[in-house]
Scaffold this motif. Structure first.
Motif, PDB file in Angstrom:
ATOM      1  N   THR A 121       0.844  -1.187   0.000  1.00  0.00           N
ATOM      2  CA  THR A 121       0.000   0.000   0.000  1.00  0.00           C
ATOM      3  C   THR A 121       0.880   1.237   0.000  1.00  0.00           C
ATOM      4  N   ARG A 122       0.335   2.328  -0.511  1.00  0.00           N
ATOM      5  CA  ARG A 122       1.053   3.597  -0.491  1.00  0.00           C
ATOM      6  C   ARG A 122       0.253   4.599   0.331  1.00  0.00           C
ATOM      7  N   LYS A 123       0.952   5.369   1.131  1.00  0.00           N
ATOM      8  CA  LYS A 123       0.344   6.413   1.947  1.00  0.00           C
ATOM      9  C   LYS A 123      -0.715   5.867   2.902  1.00  0.00           C
ATOM     10  N   THR A 124      -0.511   4.623   3.356  1.00  0.00           N
ATOM     11  CA  THR A 124      -1.381   4.020   4.363  1.00  0.00           C
ATOM     12  C   THR A 124      -0.514   3.337   5.408  1.00  0.00           C
ATOM     13  N   ASN A 126      -0.506   1.354   9.486  1.00  0.00           N
ATOM     14  CA  ASN A 126      -1.283   0.674  10.511  1.00  0.00           C
ATOM     15  C   ASN A 126      -0.909   1.270  11.865  1.00  0.00           C
ATOM     16  N   PRO A 143      -6.145   1.294  10.356  1.00  0.00           N
ATOM     17  CA  PRO A 143      -5.475   1.746   9.128  1.00  0.00           C
ATOM     18  C   PRO A 143      -5.676   3.253   8.974  1.00  0.00           C
ATOM     19  N   SER A 145      -4.673   6.824   6.631  1.00  0.00           N
ATOM     20  CA  SER A 145      -4.125   7.391   5.401  1.00  0.00           C
ATOM     21  C   SER A 145      -3.438   8.704   5.742  1.00  0.00           C
ATOM     22  N   TYR A 146      -2.399   9.040   4.998  1.00  0.00           N
ATOM     23  CA  TYR A 146      -1.715  10.300   5.260  1.00  0.00           C
ATOM     24  C   TYR A 146      -1.366  11.005   3.955  1.00  0.00           C
ATOM     25  N   THR A 147      -1.343  12.317   4.027  1.00  0.00           N
ATOM     26  CA  THR A 147      -0.954  13.150   2.896  1.00  0.00           C
ATOM     27  C   THR A 147       0.041  14.192   3.408  1.00  0.00           C
ATOM     28  N   SER A 155      -5.913  10.616   8.363  1.00  0.00           N
ATOM     29  CA  SER A 155      -7.342  10.338   8.445  1.00  0.00           C
ATOM     30  C   SER A 155      -7.592   8.844   8.602  1.00  0.00           C
ATOM     31  N   GLY A 156      -8.729   8.524   9.203  1.00  0.00           N
ATOM     32  CA  GLY A 156      -9.084   7.125   9.392  1.00  0.00           C
ATOM     33  C   GLY A 156     -10.426   6.983  10.090  1.00  0.00           C
ATOM     34  N   ASP A 188     -10.017  13.341  10.714  1.00  0.00           N
ATOM     35  CA  ASP A 188      -9.271  13.910   9.598  1.00  0.00           C
ATOM     36  C   ASP A 188      -8.459  15.056  10.188  1.00  0.00           C
TER      37      ASP A 188
END
Length: 198
Positions: A121-124, A126, A143, A145-147, A155-156, A188
């Motif tokens: 996975t990319r930009k995810t 745990n 899980p 996600s990040y930016t 966010s999750g 978020d």
């Protein structure tokens, strides 16, 4: 010669481990555009309680060790005042605080323990998070996600059971309205990072 090579190998391994697992200190500032909600449903409708992130103005200290691609946190705790949640009406707010036993336990505590990449996975990532509500604590894998732009975005979503924390969902109208056991935490978060000098 073999002994010398063996000692050199051990020294290299040790130096790599020490360098890669040093303790880092960072402060995180939560931007006001961050959102965090707790939501749930009953047999007749749904509710959502939005947290006022302006209540978290002070920096949040982070202390962590990085080993490989995994971060192990020594200190990374977020305290949420229950009074910071708004569920949209005075009556739902009252039920929400009754559910969380806010008079006795006025905060929800979230402690980040570990961040690790998820394969393929990319930009995810745990995240291992311990959540304390009332007097009970449970650990969850989430899980996230990040930016990355001007701010770090994380966010999750986590679904959890009120029963995990020995909380009893309220019943209204002589038991005709029943709140379901599962609630969801959605976040978020927009974060500013500030490395602390050692």
């Amino acid at each position: 010669m073999k002994k010398l090579l063996g000692l050199a190998t051990i020294f290299l391994l040790l130096s790599f481990t020490v360098k890669d697992s040093r303790l880092d200190n960072t402060r995180v500032y939560l931007a006001t555009e961050s959102t965090l909600t707790i939501s749930g449903t009953s047999n007749i409708n749904a509710f959502q309680c939005l947290f006022n992130t302006e209540k978290i103005a002070a920096p949040i200290p982070l202390r962590f060790t990085k080993i490989g691609n995994t971060h192990f946190f020594k200190e990374a705790t977020l305290l949420l005042d229950n009074d910071g949640f708004n569920c949209g009406s005075r009556f739902i707010n009252k039920d929400f605080h009754s559910l969380l036993q806010s008079k006795k336990y006025p905060t929800i505590q979230l402690e980040l323990k570990k961040l690790a990449p998820i394969e393929n996975t990319r930009k995810t990532l745990n995240a291992l998070v311990e959540i304390q509500i009332a007097e009970h604590t449970n650990a969850y894998q989430i899980p996230v996600s990040y930016t990355k732009s001007k701010k770090l975005g994380v966010s999750g979503e986590l679904a959890l059971s009120l029963g995990d924390f020995k909380l009893k969902a309220p019943k209204k109208a002589l038991g005709l309205i029943v709140v379901h056991d599962t609630i969801r935490i959605n976040f978020d978060l927009k974060l500013n990072m500030d490395t602390v000098s050692r």
